[in-house]
Design a protein around this motif. Sequence first.
Motif, PDB file in Angstrom:
ATOM      1  N   ALA A  88      -1.332  11.664 -12.774  1.00  0.00           N
ATOM      2  CA  ALA A  88      -0.889  12.678 -11.843  1.00  0.00           C
ATOM      3  C   ALA A  88       0.639  12.620 -11.753  1.00  0.00           C
ATOM      4  CB  ALA A  88      -1.609  12.934 -10.665  1.00  0.00           C
ATOM      5  N   ASN A  89       1.110  11.447 -11.579  1.00  0.00           N
ATOM      6  CA  ASN A  89       2.490  11.378 -10.845  1.00  0.00           C
ATOM      7  C   ASN A  89       3.503  10.944 -12.166  1.00  0.00           C
ATOM      8  OD1 ASN A  89       2.091  11.121  -7.996  1.00  0.00           O
ATOM      9  ND2 ASN A  89       0.996   9.131  -8.243  1.00  0.00           N
ATOM     10  N   GLY A  90       2.863  11.467 -13.506  1.00  0.00           N
ATOM     11  CA  GLY A  90       3.895  11.333 -14.532  1.00  0.00           C
ATOM     12  C   GLY A  90       3.422  10.263 -15.755  1.00  0.00           C
ATOM     13  N   ARG A  91       4.291  10.325 -16.653  1.00  0.00           N
ATOM     14  CA  ARG A  91       3.910   9.346 -17.797  1.00  0.00           C
ATOM     15  C   ARG A  91       4.631   8.014 -17.520  1.00  0.00           C
ATOM     16  NH1 ARG A  91       5.020  12.351 -23.343  1.00  0.00           N
ATOM     17  NH2 ARG A  91       3.089  11.395 -23.752  1.00  0.00           N
ATOM     18  N   ASN A  92       4.131   6.900 -18.322  1.00  0.00           N
ATOM     19  CA  ASN A  92       4.447   5.445 -18.247  1.00  0.00           C
ATOM     20  C   ASN A  92       4.516   5.096 -16.938  1.00  0.00           C
ATOM     21  OD1 ASN A  92       5.170   5.857 -20.926  1.00  0.00           O
ATOM     22  ND2 ASN A  92       7.035   6.669 -20.730  1.00  0.00           N
ATOM     23  N   ARG A  93       3.327   5.391 -16.219  1.00  0.00           N
ATOM     24  CA  ARG A  93       3.267   4.576 -14.674  1.00  0.00           C
ATOM     25  C   ARG A  93       2.060   3.653 -14.722  1.00  0.00           C
ATOM     26  NH1 ARG A  93       5.757   6.683 -10.807  1.00  0.00           N
ATOM     27  NH2 ARG A  93       4.690   5.950  -9.386  1.00  0.00           N
ATOM     28  N   ILE A  94       2.261   2.589 -13.779  1.00  0.00           N
ATOM     29  CA  ILE A  94       1.096   2.138 -13.396  1.00  0.00           C
ATOM     30  C   ILE A  94       0.892   2.133 -11.832  1.00  0.00           C
ATOM     31  CG2 ILE A  94       0.377  -0.400 -13.113  1.00  0.00           C
ATOM     32  CD1 ILE A  94       1.978  -1.151 -15.484  1.00  0.00           C
ATOM     33  N   GLU A  95      -0.452   2.253 -11.403  1.00  0.00           N
ATOM     34  CA  GLU A  95      -0.771   2.388 -10.334  1.00  0.00           C
ATOM     35  C   GLU A  95      -1.822   1.243  -9.855  1.00  0.00           C
ATOM     36  OE1 GLU A  95      -0.174   4.879  -7.712  1.00  0.00           O
ATOM     37  OE2 GLU A  95       1.135   5.939  -9.144  1.00  0.00           O
ATOM     38  N   ILE A  96      -1.513   0.499  -8.962  1.00  0.00           N
ATOM     39  CA  ILE A  96      -2.323  -0.761  -8.541  1.00  0.00           C
ATOM     40  C   ILE A  96      -2.916  -0.461  -7.267  1.00  0.00           C
ATOM     41  CG2 ILE A  96      -2.651  -3.211  -8.350  1.00  0.00           C
ATOM     42  CD1 ILE A  96       0.065  -3.535 -10.182  1.00  0.00           C
ATOM     43  N   VAL A  97      -4.208  -0.523  -6.723  1.00  0.00           N
ATOM     44  CA  VAL A  97      -4.883  -0.546  -5.440  1.00  0.00           C
ATOM     45  C   VAL A  97      -5.425  -1.711  -5.231  1.00  0.00           C
ATOM     46  CG1 VAL A  97      -4.854   1.986  -5.497  1.00  0.00           C
ATOM     47  CG2 VAL A  97      -6.577   0.790  -6.346  1.00  0.00           C
ATOM     48  N   ASN A  98      -5.402  -2.100  -3.968  1.00  0.00           N
ATOM     49  CA  ASN A  98      -6.159  -3.425  -3.590  1.00  0.00           C
ATOM     50  C   ASN A  98      -7.303  -3.248  -2.612  1.00  0.00           C
ATOM     51  OD1 ASN A  98      -5.159  -2.628  -1.157  1.00  0.00           O
ATOM     52  ND2 ASN A  98      -3.624  -4.094  -1.002  1.00  0.00           N
ATOM     53  N   GLY A  99      -7.725  -2.133  -2.554  1.00  0.00           N
ATOM     54  CA  GLY A  99      -8.980  -1.755  -1.914  1.00  0.00           C
ATOM     55  C   GLY A  99      -8.844  -1.416  -0.428  1.00  0.00           C
ATOM     56  N   SER A 100      -7.627  -1.395  -0.017  1.00  0.00           N
ATOM     57  CA  SER A 100      -7.345  -0.734   1.411  1.00  0.00           C
ATOM     58  C   SER A 100      -6.464   0.590   1.116  1.00  0.00           C
ATOM     59  CB  SER A 100      -6.338  -1.488   2.373  1.00  0.00           C
ATOM     60  OG  SER A 100      -5.386  -1.786   1.709  1.00  0.00           O
ATOM     61  N   GLU A 101      -5.652   1.159   2.234  1.00  0.00           N
ATOM     62  CA  GLU A 101      -5.028   2.296   1.990  1.00  0.00           C
ATOM     63  C   GLU A 101      -3.548   1.971   0.961  1.00  0.00           C
ATOM     64  OE1 GLU A 101      -6.018   5.393   2.596  1.00  0.00           O
ATOM     65  OE2 GLU A 101      -7.794   4.566   3.238  1.00  0.00           O
ATOM     66  N   ASP A 102      -3.282   0.603   0.714  1.00  0.00           N
ATOM     67  CA  ASP A 102      -2.117   0.321   0.228  1.00  0.00           C
ATOM     68  C   ASP A 102      -2.202   0.432  -1.389  1.00  0.00           C
ATOM     69  OD1 ASP A 102      -1.253  -0.519   2.649  1.00  0.00           O
ATOM     70  OD2 ASP A 102      -1.927  -2.492   2.426  1.00  0.00           O
ATOM     71  N   SER A 103      -1.269   1.001  -1.941  1.00  0.00           N
ATOM     72  CA  SER A 103      -1.097   0.833  -3.394  1.00  0.00           C
ATOM     73  C   SER A 103       0.292   0.471  -3.932  1.00  0.00           C
ATOM     74  CB  SER A 103      -1.603   2.207  -3.992  1.00  0.00           C
ATOM     75  OG  SER A 103      -0.478   3.199  -3.573  1.00  0.00           O
ATOM     76  N   ILE A 104       0.422   0.176  -5.114  1.00  0.00           N
ATOM     77  CA  ILE A 104       1.764   0.017  -5.617  1.00  0.00           C
ATOM     78  C   ILE A 104       2.043   0.814  -7.010  1.00  0.00           C
ATOM     79  CG2 ILE A 104       3.125  -2.046  -6.729  1.00  0.00           C
ATOM     80  CD1 ILE A 104       1.524  -3.846  -5.193  1.00  0.00           C
ATOM     81  N   SER A 105       3.097   1.580  -7.055  1.00  0.00           N
ATOM     82  CA  SER A 105       3.465   2.115  -8.262  1.00  0.00           C
ATOM     83  C   SER A 105       4.626   1.605  -8.947  1.00  0.00           C
ATOM     84  CB  SER A 105       3.721   3.643  -7.701  1.00  0.00           C
ATOM     85  OG  SER A 105       2.412   4.284  -7.110  1.00  0.00           O
ATOM     86  N   ALA A 106       4.500   1.902 -10.268  1.00  0.00           N
ATOM     87  CA  ALA A 106       5.726   1.348 -11.039  1.00  0.00           C
ATOM     88  C   ALA A 106       5.910   2.267 -12.249  1.00  0.00           C
ATOM     89  CB  ALA A 106       5.717  -0.139 -11.331  1.00  0.00           C
ATOM     90  N   ASP A 107       7.037   2.392 -12.415  1.00  0.00           N
ATOM     91  CA  ASP A 107       7.641   3.388 -13.807  1.00  0.00           C
ATOM     92  C   ASP A 107       7.863   2.241 -14.667  1.00  0.00           C
ATOM     93  OD1 ASP A 107       7.478   6.001 -13.036  1.00  0.00           O
ATOM     94  OD2 ASP A 107       9.404   5.601 -11.822  1.00  0.00           O
TER      95      ASP A 107
END
Length: 52
Positions: A28-47
């Motif tokens: 949903a946030n665009g092409r060539n992305r990685i989304e990492i979630v850790n089980g809480s509300e925190d997440s990491i996004s990278a292009d």
Amino acid sequence: MGATLLLEGESFKTAIERADQALYSAKANGRNRIEIVNGSEDSISADIDKTS
């Protein structure tokens, strides 16, 4: 791409569902992305820069 960690005491199914949510968030946030979630509300996004 969506990724997560398997937390202690957590079912594999729950971790897979969270990784699936991260995948759809990345899409949903665009092409060539990685989304990492850790089980809480925190997440990491990278292009991902394919030119490197």
